[in-house]
Scaffold this active site. Structure first.
Site, PDB file in Angstrom:
ATOM      1  N   VAL F  77       0.856  -1.176   0.000  1.00  0.00           N
ATOM      2  CA  VAL F  77       0.000   0.000   0.000  1.00  0.00           C
ATOM      3  C   VAL F  77       0.898   1.235   0.000  1.00  0.00           C
ATOM      4  CG1 VAL F  77      -1.740   1.247   1.336  1.00  0.00           C
ATOM      5  CG2 VAL F  77      -1.771  -1.261   1.264  1.00  0.00           C
ATOM      6  N   CYS F  78       0.684   2.131  -0.923  1.00  0.00           N
ATOM      7  CA  CYS F  78       1.544   3.319  -1.023  1.00  0.00           C
ATOM      8  C   CYS F  78       1.365   4.231   0.185  1.00  0.00           C
ATOM      9  CB  CYS F  78       1.209   4.114  -2.281  1.00  0.00           C
ATOM     10  SG  CYS F  78       2.049   5.712  -2.324  1.00  0.00           S
ATOM     11  N   ILE F  79       2.464   4.559   0.832  1.00  0.00           N
ATOM     12  CA  ILE F  79       2.384   5.344   2.070  1.00  0.00           C
ATOM     13  C   ILE F  79       1.880   6.763   1.835  1.00  0.00           C
ATOM     14  CG2 ILE F  79       4.827   6.068   1.990  1.00  0.00           C
ATOM     15  CD1 ILE F  79       4.734   5.726   5.114  1.00  0.00           C
ATOM     16  N   ALA F  82      -1.806   6.618   1.054  1.00  0.00           N
ATOM     17  CA  ALA F  82      -2.542   6.125   2.217  1.00  0.00           C
ATOM     18  C   ALA F  82      -2.650   7.196   3.300  1.00  0.00           C
ATOM     19  CB  ALA F  82      -1.875   4.877   2.776  1.00  0.00           C
TER      20      ALA F  82
END
Lengths: 119, 103, 130, 103, 130, 119
Positions: F77-79, F82
């Protein structure tokens, strides 16, 4: 005049929530009343208090929350749309409440105008 | 008949919302361009002819803050489209009987 | 007691129209709009549901979602009649452009011309686009 | 030149993704219709002529599960578009050098 | 040590193209794609950025977002050069259809024909659409 | 063959995550390897463990989580995406991890094919 607002998109991905926010601010400044802002579809994500944009970007979750506090605006998040998307009381920002779809229909009945923002 | 404020937020070169808006709007209605819908107001764009031929049928408005955001403040918009701010948007909603957003 | 349950005073009946212009499954808008329409039936308002553009695909017969794992909500349109939602309008031009006729649809509807749909829109107090 | 699998998931009557896909695809490329893109495969629809005139230029495929979901299993699809399942989708990705999704 | 930091062995350089077809601000896709492009510059691959359809609007000069309260990210395109991302292609047909020329754009780009853009697409190993 | 998958939309609102899921299942059944599934843009919402669809609907968050457990798939999940959308460790479903955008570029480098699902 009494306005109701329907927001169908989350923050960031579409401009819908931004446009609705600026419209609401302008309506209040013009002396109109906001009967309710209803968050449906991905709009429910606007109430996620974990949202943490970059410091040089706007934070729609807290903007809506502050506006509601200042002007006693009723911010209603649709329970059905919120449940499937995982927006629960435990991550709900102050000033929002979770309730049923009937609140949208009531908003349409009670307000003089209903305006839809979405994609 | 209720007077309708039609709101279009889609680029005319991406979606077909304008086609349906133009088909469903009646003579006394108003059309407000917001968000990516403001690209329909550019005078030199290919889509301008579609707007120009309807300037006598409907009242056209475009949201200034969305025009400026997209860098269209320095180019010609179609004559006959009135630029409004968010307060003008609110006034249009109040002046018309009902709004229809062509999402 | 909620405002809409009041039994005294003048009854305010508003004309609500739900406008469907999206195909089903590709996005959730068709499905979630249907949920609003079903709820709205309880409020004793004048409710219309309009289908135009790709929205007419929502009513296509014989939807079978087993291969994509999504819920087939098309049968729920049949419940509209039970909820006394009877004003269901489909624009003829939109059907024609897609090679469809009323026989292809899962429920009986009123197929209307563009002019008639335009007139219907002009009679509403609240228009909710999905 | 790499052989491209173009994937289109947009309805041709809603978005203009097909216009760009057709403009950017080259002769040896393949075009796969998925999600709302499958409506472009309907033989009686107005958009069919746009596909028909390109059947000799590109190899066309359509995802069967998306066809069935939308109730198109009982109507005629354009001759010359091959129906594939998700395994066929995977095979197309492997057989071509690169994929381009026209979102 | 990450794979792309290896200094020995055969260097695998892949051709990446980021395809931008959306206008800015109406959706976040333009902004978030730019974030990927900037990161990708660190990987010593062959990076191209293509703008076509409404994507060309991303590069329009004189964007001023103060009225809509959103972050004006258009100036960040100027950083592409500092990151050695130099292959920036804009389709001429898309500019023409919108009444724009290269002079309207915030950074110098290579304006290419549809045929040239088609050829560039055919030279990629990875195409990321935004 | 090694595949990487990019998902740009959340569950429910668009079919992108559904299509990517069925593609991934089919790829594994055909003997291919999934190097990584990267969640970007609204795709980050696919990792929200609070998601609770109706019982007769599919639950993409748990479907991805289970598939990852069975086949040791790397769900990233892309920080950046997110954070702004409020998808944090505290609501992250098992099997997902939050990391940087470099993981997407690496996925493109390492895989034989990269396939994008979005709107």
């Amino acid at each position: 005049m009494k306005f109701s607002i329907l927001i169908k998109q989350g923050p960031f991905t579409h401009q819908a929530s931004d446009s609705a926010y600026h419209f609401t601010v302008a309506a209040l400044a013009s002396g109109h009343e906001i009967f309710r802002v209803f968050f449906y579809n991905d709009g429910v994500y606007n109430s996620n208090r974990l949202s943490e944009p970059q410091t040089d970007d706007r934070n729609l979750v807290s903007l809506w929350s502050k506006l509601a506090a200042e002007h006693e605006i009723d911010l209603v998040v649709c329970i059905a749309a919120a449940q499937r998307r995982g927006v629960k009381e435990e991550i709900l920002e102050q000033g929002f409440r979770i309730s049923g779809l009937g609140q949208l229909v009531e908003a349409g009945i009670e307000a003089d105008r209903t305006i839809v923002f979405g994609d | 008949m209720n007077r309708i404020l039609h709101i279009v937020n889609k680029s005319p070169t991406d979606r077909r919302a304008f086609d349906t808006c133009f088909r469903m709007a009646k003579a006394e209605d108003s059309i407000l361009l917001i968000e990516d819908g403001v690209y329909a107001a550019v005078a030199n764009a290919g889509f301008a002819s579609e707007v120009n031929k309807r300037l006598d049928d409907f009242s056209f408005y475009v949201l200034g803050p969305d025009v400026a955001a997209r860098g269209l403040g320095d180019i010609s918009l179609i004559d006959g489209i009135e630029v409004v701010d968010y307060k003008g948007f609110v006034d249009l909603v109040a002046e018309n009987d009902v709004t229809q957003s062509w999402l | 007691m909620e405002p809409w349950e009041e039994e005294e005073g003048p009854e305010v009946v508003k004309h609500f129209m739900y406008v469907n212009r999206r195909a089903p499954y590709g996005t959730i808008f068709a499905h979630e709009c249907l949920e609003v329409v079903l709820i709205s039936a309880a409020f004793e308002q004048d409710v219309s549901v309009a289908f135009m553009d790709d929205g007419v695909y929502q009513l296509k017969k014989n939807q079978d979602t087993t291969g994509i794992g999504m819920k087939n909500f098309s049968k729920t349109y049949r419940a509209l009649d039970d909820y006394d939602v009877e004003k269901i309008y489909v624009e003829k031009e939109s059907l024609d452009a897609r090679g469809l006729t009323a026989d292809d649809l899962i429920i009986p509807v009123e197929v209307v011309s563009t002019q008639a749909m335009r007139d219907l829109l002009g009679q509403q107090d609240v228009v909710i686009s999905s």
